[in-house]
Design a protein around this motif. Sequence first.
Motif, short mmCIF file in Angstrom:
data_model
loop_
_atom_site.label_atom_id
_atom_site.label_comp_id
_atom_site.label_asym_id
_atom_site.label_seq_id
_atom_site.Cartn_x
_atom_site.Cartn_y
_atom_site.Cartn_z
N HIS A 64 -0.09 -6.82 11.38
CA HIS A 64 0.21 -7.96 10.96
C HIS A 64 1.35 -8.34 10.21
O HIS A 64 1.49 -9.12 9.14
N HIS A 65 2.34 -7.31 9.97
CA HIS A 65 3.47 -7.40 9.71
C HIS A 65 3.27 -7.78 7.96
O HIS A 65 4.25 -8.27 7.38
N GLY A 66 2.44 -7.13 7.47
CA GLY A 66 2.29 -6.92 5.93
C GLY A 66 1.49 -8.16 5.41
O GLY A 66 1.51 -8.53 4.22
N ALA A 67 0.58 -8.73 6.36
CA ALA A 67 -0.33 -9.86 5.93
C ALA A 67 -1.51 -9.46 5.16
O ALA A 67 -1.60 -8.11 4.96
N TRP A 68 -2.24 -10.17 4.50
CA TRP A 68 -3.44 -9.53 3.70
C TRP A 68 -4.45 -10.39 4.34
O TRP A 68 -4.49 -11.63 4.20
N PRO A 69 -5.51 -9.76 4.92
CA PRO A 69 -6.48 -10.59 5.31
C PRO A 69 -7.53 -11.12 4.53
O PRO A 69 -7.55 -10.47 3.29
N LYS A 70 -8.53 -11.99 4.74
CA LYS A 70 -9.60 -12.28 3.82
C LYS A 70 -10.36 -11.26 3.25
O LYS A 70 -11.02 -11.16 2.26
N ASN A 71 -10.70 -10.42 4.49
CA ASN A 71 -11.55 -9.14 4.27
C ASN A 71 -10.54 -8.21 3.96
O ASN A 71 -10.47 -7.05 4.62
N GLY A 72 -9.76 -8.02 2.62
CA GLY A 72 -8.87 -7.28 2.38
C GLY A 72 -9.44 -5.67 2.13
O GLY A 72 -8.85 -4.79 2.08
N ASP A 73 -10.61 -5.90 1.49
CA ASP A 73 -11.36 -4.73 1.18
C ASP A 73 -11.61 -3.72 2.54
O ASP A 73 -11.53 -2.81 2.32
N ASP A 74 -11.79 -4.14 3.49
CA ASP A 74 -11.90 -3.61 4.86
C ASP A 74 -10.55 -2.75 5.25
O ASP A 74 -10.54 -1.84 5.57
N LEU A 75 -9.48 -3.62 5.10
CA LEU A 75 -7.94 -3.02 5.33
C LEU A 75 -7.73 -2.00 4.23
O LEU A 75 -7.57 -1.07 4.47
N LYS A 76 -8.05 -2.01 3.11
CA LYS A 76 -8.03 -1.09 1.95
C LYS A 76 -8.71 0.23 2.42
O LYS A 76 -8.50 1.38 2.49
N GLN A 77 -10.09 0.07 2.69
CA GLN A 77 -10.83 1.00 3.29
C GLN A 77 -10.23 1.84 4.52
O GLN A 77 -10.24 2.99 4.70
N LEU A 78 -9.69 0.92 5.40
CA LEU A 78 -8.98 1.71 6.60
C LEU A 78 -8.22 2.35 6.16
O LEU A 78 -7.99 3.45 6.82
N LEU A 79 -7.07 1.81 5.29
CA LEU A 79 -5.77 2.48 5.19
C LEU A 79 -6.10 4.05 4.27
O LEU A 79 -5.61 4.91 4.45
N GLU A 80 -6.90 3.84 3.41
CA GLU A 80 -7.57 5.03 2.63
C GLU A 80 -8.18 5.95 3.72
O GLU A 80 -7.83 7.18 3.44
N THR A 81 -8.77 5.62 4.61
CA THR A 81 -9.54 6.54 5.44
C THR A 81 -8.35 7.12 6.56
O THR A 81 -8.43 8.43 6.79
N ASP A 123 -1.60 7.99 -5.49
CA ASP A 123 -2.75 8.55 -5.60
C ASP A 123 -2.81 9.96 -4.98
O ASP A 123 -2.43 10.24 -4.20
N THR A 124 -2.73 11.00 -6.06
CA THR A 124 -2.52 12.62 -5.75
C THR A 124 -3.36 13.05 -4.71
O THR A 124 -3.18 13.88 -4.15
N SER A 125 -4.58 12.24 -4.46
CA SER A 125 -5.62 12.78 -3.42
C SER A 125 -5.41 12.10 -2.27
O SER A 125 -5.82 12.78 -1.30
N LYS A 126 -4.16 11.26 -1.74
CA LYS A 126 -3.87 10.84 -0.76
C LYS A 126 -2.74 11.32 -0.18
O LYS A 126 -1.76 11.74 -1.18
N ARG A 127 -2.26 11.36 0.73
CA ARG A 127 -1.07 11.97 1.64
C ARG A 127 0.15 10.98 1.74
O ARG A 127 1.25 11.42 2.05
N LEU A 128 -0.11 9.85 1.49
CA LEU A 128 1.10 8.91 1.62
C LEU A 128 2.38 9.07 0.87
O LEU A 128 2.27 9.03 -0.27
#
Length: 344
Positions: free
Chosen positions: A211-228, A261-266
Amino acid sequence: MTCEFVFLPVGNADSIIIYPNGGSAIVIDLHKIPTLLKWFQNKKETNISRIYITHEHRDHFPSLEELVTFLDNWLKSGKVGSICLPYQVYQQAKKKVDSNRAANKRLEDALYQLRRWEKKSIINFIDATRGSNPYSKDSLEIHVLHPGLLYAQDHLASIKGKDNEISVVLRVTYGNFAALLLADIEGAGLKEFVDICQPPEVNANLVKIPHHGAWPKNGDDLKQLLETIDAEIAVLSVGSTNNYGHVVPELFDLLLSLKNDTSKRLENFACTEVTRTCVRSASERSSMGKSGLAKQQLCAGEITIFAETSGLWQPKTQTVHEDIISSLTHPACKGKADLGIIPT
């Protein structure tokens, strides 16, 4: 052997091309068809194996009438193997025509042409729901991860609108390289996807941010997804002049936290166009409402990821990206944005 993952600079919209070396192209979404055609002309490529339309919103899908016009012209010198139309879009269009044929003559003609192509086996029309119609050609594979068939049916039966929630999410693999293309998934659809899809299915080298850099109301789910997903590179297809406030500070903040975050690959993230967050302070943005910049300015411009079957990849940008970034006041990808987020 390489495969190109191409993100065209089409504003606050999507138009993506997957182009394996020695094979025909895959197209995902069709905003700004002339930009798409120019890319194909430069490549001297006339074959499209498959077209995915992730959902019915106009920043991804031109309309059935305009789709038919595009295909009519394309088929004069090229080929299209199959098309995944937005879920039930043909059925809904047929109902619209039947309700008022006189007012929808052009749409009726478009439906007739689609059926003619199907009957003559010129184009194959297929569903795009989880587990259906995977694509496989040499080292390239594409699988639909969302929506599930029953989820899509339930959504359309009970909810009017919110098409982003049934956006088609694609996992594309080229040997050991993987890309997750998240379309505009948000809300209940995002929650459904997070609940169903787990590693290693969602792990990827490349992620197309939804969604072109939007932030959903359930932003915690997006955070969890991108971390995964734990991608190495993130791409944002966004328009400078958009009137939605994209890319929102919360999304940039999340990407920066993953990058640091050194534990992540981004390793990095890139936007096709410059956004207001990268040139305006938080106080300046507060007086802008959600309005964007006055004119388009390319940041990375067209973004191409050259992927190898080994899993290695190299980026190429249309612009001299570092020069563009160095000219910005608050480049988010360098951690210099004034995000104006109050810690909780």
